[in-house]
Motif scaffolding. Structure first.
Motif, mmCIF file in Angstrom:
data_model
loop_
_atom_site.group_PDB
_atom_site.id
_atom_site.type_symbol
_atom_site.label_atom_id
_atom_site.label_comp_id
_atom_site.label_asym_id
_atom_site.label_seq_id
_atom_site.Cartn_x
_atom_site.Cartn_y
_atom_site.Cartn_z
ATOM 1 N N ALA A 142 52.563 23.874 35.004
ATOM 2 C CA ALA A 142 52.879 25.036 35.842
ATOM 3 C C ALA A 142 52.359 26.303 35.155
ATOM 4 N N ILE A 143 51.530 27.058 35.851
ATOM 5 C CA ILE A 143 51.000 28.303 35.297
ATOM 6 C C ILE A 143 51.215 29.437 36.303
ATOM 7 N N ASP A 144 51.042 30.653 35.839
ATOM 8 C CA ASP A 144 51.098 31.832 36.704
ATOM 9 C C ASP A 144 49.681 32.355 36.905
ATOM 10 N N ILE A 145 49.286 32.501 38.169
ATOM 11 C CA ILE A 145 47.990 33.103 38.486
ATOM 12 C C ILE A 145 48.222 34.562 38.858
ATOM 13 N N TYR A 146 47.529 35.455 38.174
ATOM 14 C CA TYR A 146 47.651 36.896 38.434
ATOM 15 C C TYR A 146 46.384 37.414 39.097
ATOM 16 N N GLY A 147 46.572 38.181 40.158
ATOM 17 C CA GLY A 147 45.461 38.875 40.774
ATOM 18 C C GLY A 147 45.406 40.300 40.265
ATOM 19 N N PHE A 148 44.216 40.791 39.920
ATOM 20 C CA PHE A 148 44.094 42.139 39.361
ATOM 21 C C PHE A 148 42.744 42.744 39.750
ATOM 22 N N LEU A 149 42.662 44.052 39.669
ATOM 23 C CA LEU A 149 41.396 44.745 39.885
ATOM 24 C C LEU A 149 40.652 44.815 38.559
ATOM 25 N N PRO A 150 39.415 44.329 38.472
ATOM 26 C CA PRO A 150 38.657 44.388 37.202
ATOM 27 C C PRO A 150 38.232 45.824 36.867
ATOM 28 N N ALA A 167 30.969 38.244 30.858
ATOM 29 C CA ALA A 167 32.264 37.816 31.386
ATOM 30 C C ALA A 167 32.768 38.745 32.490
ATOM 31 N N TRP A 168 32.783 40.055 32.215
ATOM 32 C CA TRP A 168 33.350 40.986 33.194
ATOM 33 C C TRP A 168 32.509 41.064 34.464
ATOM 34 N N GLU A 169 31.186 40.934 34.329
ATOM 35 C CA GLU A 169 30.344 40.938 35.527
ATOM 36 C C GLU A 169 30.667 39.741 36.425
ATOM 37 N N LYS A 170 30.884 38.570 35.819
ATOM 38 C CA LYS A 170 31.192 37.375 36.604
ATOM 39 C C LYS A 170 32.583 37.471 37.234
ATOM 40 N N ILE A 171 33.525 38.081 36.509
ATOM 41 C CA ILE A 171 34.876 38.262 37.069
ATOM 42 C C ILE A 171 34.814 39.204 38.274
ATOM 43 N N THR A 172 34.078 40.300 38.119
ATOM 44 C CA THR A 172 33.934 41.269 39.216
ATOM 45 C C THR A 172 33.271 40.625 40.433
ATOM 46 N N LYS A 174 33.582 37.628 41.362
ATOM 47 C CA LYS A 174 34.419 36.494 41.784
ATOM 48 C C LYS A 174 33.819 35.140 41.415
ATOM 49 N N GLN A 175 33.075 35.128 40.287
ATOM 50 C CA GLN A 175 32.448 33.900 39.808
ATOM 51 C C GLN A 175 33.127 33.362 38.537
ATOM 52 N N MET A 223 44.072 34.857 35.110
ATOM 53 C CA MET A 223 43.827 36.114 35.806
ATOM 54 C C MET A 223 42.542 35.988 36.620
ATOM 55 N N ILE A 224 42.654 36.325 37.922
ATOM 56 C CA ILE A 224 41.504 36.247 38.813
ATOM 57 C C ILE A 224 41.378 37.565 39.576
ATOM 58 N N PRO A 225 40.189 37.894 40.094
ATOM 59 C CA PRO A 225 40.021 39.145 40.846
ATOM 60 C C PRO A 225 40.961 39.194 42.053
ATOM 61 N N LEU A 226 41.404 40.390 42.399
ATOM 62 C CA LEU A 226 42.390 40.576 43.464
ATOM 63 C C LEU A 226 41.904 40.012 44.804
ATOM 64 N N ASP A 227 40.643 40.247 45.152
ATOM 65 C CA ASP A 227 40.101 39.740 46.419
ATOM 66 C C ASP A 227 40.152 38.219 46.471
ATOM 67 N N LEU A 228 39.801 37.596 45.376
ATOM 68 C CA LEU A 228 39.830 36.138 45.306
ATOM 69 C C LEU A 228 41.269 35.626 45.394
ATOM 70 N N PHE A 229 42.191 36.351 44.783
ATOM 71 C CA PHE A 229 43.607 35.957 44.837
ATOM 72 C C PHE A 229 44.094 35.918 46.284
ATOM 73 N N PHE A 230 43.766 36.949 47.070
ATOM 74 C CA PHE A 230 44.245 37.001 48.450
ATOM 75 C C PHE A 230 43.511 36.015 49.369
ATOM 76 N N GLU A 231 42.323 35.587 48.960
ATOM 77 C CA GLU A 231 41.674 34.503 49.702
ATOM 78 C C GLU A 231 42.459 33.207 49.553
ATOM 79 N N LEU A 232 42.979 32.986 48.351
ATOM 80 C CA LEU A 232 43.741 31.773 48.076
ATOM 81 C C LEU A 232 45.192 31.879 48.538
ATOM 82 N N PHE A 233 45.766 33.064 48.369
ATOM 83 C CA PHE A 233 47.185 33.263 48.706
ATOM 84 C C PHE A 233 47.334 34.477 49.622
ATOM 85 N N PRO A 234 46.930 34.346 50.878
ATOM 86 C CA PRO A 234 46.914 35.498 51.788
ATOM 87 C C PRO A 234 48.306 36.020 52.156
#
Length: 422
Positions: A142-150, A167-172, A174-175, A223-234
């Motif tokens: 069990a883990i916690d997934i956090y959505g954030f703005l890069p 790293a930061w370019e790929k996070i921004t 959504k890769q 930690m994943i980008p906010l847009d990607l988070f809402f795609e998975l957990f709308p």
């Protein structure tokens, strides 16, 4: 012990490694003292009185070896635990400055209230950074997934342990994603390993591009980008926000949010308050460790006092011939104190490498297997010097009564003990 060094990959083996290391050093202590005193004898072989002191000290080692072992363990545990706590304190304070970089944190439950507050903050604050999370299962963990703005706030300050070049370019884009050290170690992952996230018929395969330190957290985190988070957990709502503003405006913002937007003060936390609370919790956590360390020194001091007091009655017969050849009882009493202090000093010197070894085992084995994160190790020579003098002080207290008894001994008692010994 060598086998455990390379194979202590669980908590039980880690504690076994710690225990065996302490026992081995304790067993080797009398041998170390004997050989060191032998070397000193060779150096001062021309001085018969000093040679006798060293020879008599070697003879005394067997009698008080258990007490010396207790002193060795007490000092080394103090050094080891103190080194770990000190390293954690330095690392934790620095880590807090990196993690709690935003000046104000808000928790807003009411949706209408949230819209009004965000509208105000977007005009007045330097940045508004949403924080949203959801639980997830990866490899039965069990883990916690956090959505954030890069945002640059994270890019410049987030405490990354490992990362790839872009790293930061790929996070921004959504890769890529970041994971904390706990899940990185627990699942034996590597940079650029792929993780598949699935939810609501949506599947995303993402690369691990960075690993960040997450001291004190017992759970895995991602930690994943906010847009990607809402795609998975709308259906998730964002209720927490990190606000970037000038520190001097924090009281003004809190007043406006409380009076104008009716946001309770309990739902606002400024950076300094959060850091202060975190540091207070940290210090309280290790107060018990400090108390136990002090207790071990007291017990070692009592053991040493008991041993020296017990053998002082038998020492009179051995010292009588030295008194007969013209050495005063006062000088003999000082000699007894000198011998005890010398042995204590040598024991304290051996406690330093053992203490450093204990610190390494606690940090690199026990802590990693118990909590999933590793600390950098710092050296604290001032603590070593302090404990060195504490050991001498304890020894002086322990030997003071036997030495005073020798100083005040009568010729009759010396001769009687000498006759009893034959």
């Amino acid at each position: 012990i060598i086998f455990l060094y390379f194979n202590a990959n669980n908590l039980i083996l880690s504690f076994l490694f710690l225990g065996l290391s302490i026992v081995l050093f304790a067993i080797l202590l009398p041998i170390f003292l004997w050989y060191f005193l032998t070397v000193l004898q060779k150096i001062f072989y021309k001085n018969s009185f000093v040679n006798w002191i060293l020879s008599d000290s070697k003879k005394q080692i067997n009698t008080i070896s258990i007490s010396l072992m207790a002193l060795l363990i007490a000092l080394s545990v103090n050094i080891g635990v103190g080194g770990m706590v000190g390293s954690f304190r330095i690392t934790f304070h620095s880590w807090l400055d990196q993690r709690l970089i935003s000046e104000l944190y808000l928790q807003i439950q009411d949706e209408n209230q949230k819209k009004e507050i965000l509208k105000f903050l977007k005009k007045e604050a330097d940045a508004v950074l949403p924080i949203v999370s959801n639980q997830y299962i990866i490899s039965n963990e069990a883990i916690d997934i956090y959505g954030f703005l890069p945002h640059e706030t994270y890019q410049k300050n987030w405490p990354l342990l490992k990362k790839e070049d872009k790293a930061w370019e790929k996070i921004t884009d959504k890769q890529g994603i970041m994971i904390n050290e706990q899940i990185f170690r627990k699942l034996n992952l590597k940079i650029n390993d792929k993780i598949v996230l699935k939810n609501n018929n949506i599947e995303k395969e993402l690369n691990i591009v960075a690993v960040y330190t997450d001291y004190g957290n017992p759970k895995g985190q991602m930690m994943i980008p906010l847009d990607l988070f809402f795609e998975l957990f709308p259906n998730k709502n964002t209720n927490r926000f990190a606000i970037r503003i000038d520190k001097k405006y924090i009281p003004k913002f809190e007043e406006i949010l409380n009076n104008k937007f009716k946001l309770p003060l309990q739902q606002m936390t400024n950076q300094d308050e959060l850091k202060k609370l975190s540091k207070e919790i940290f210090e309280k956590t290790f107060k018990v460790s400090n108390a136990l360390s002090s207790l071990t020194l007291i017990v070692a001091g009592i053991a040493l006092f008991t041993s020296l007091t017990a053998i002082s009655f038998f020492r009179l017969g051995e010292i009588a011939p030295i008194w007969v050849i013209g050495i005063s009882l006062r000088s003999l009493a000082l000699t007894e104190m000198t011998k005890s202090v010398l042995i204590s000093m040598l024991t304290s010197l051996l406690a330093i490498p053992l203490g450093y070894l204990i610190c390494n085992i606690l940090t690199n084995f026990i802590n990693v297997n118990a909590f999933g994160w590793k600390l950098p190790i710092y050296i604290f020579p001032k603590q070593w010097i302090y404990l060195f003098f504490i050991s001498i002080f304890i020894t002086l207290l322990a030997v003071s009564l036997p030495s005073f008894r020798l100083w005040k001994a009568t010729p009759f008692s010396l001769l009687r003990k000498f006759n009893e010994s034959f």
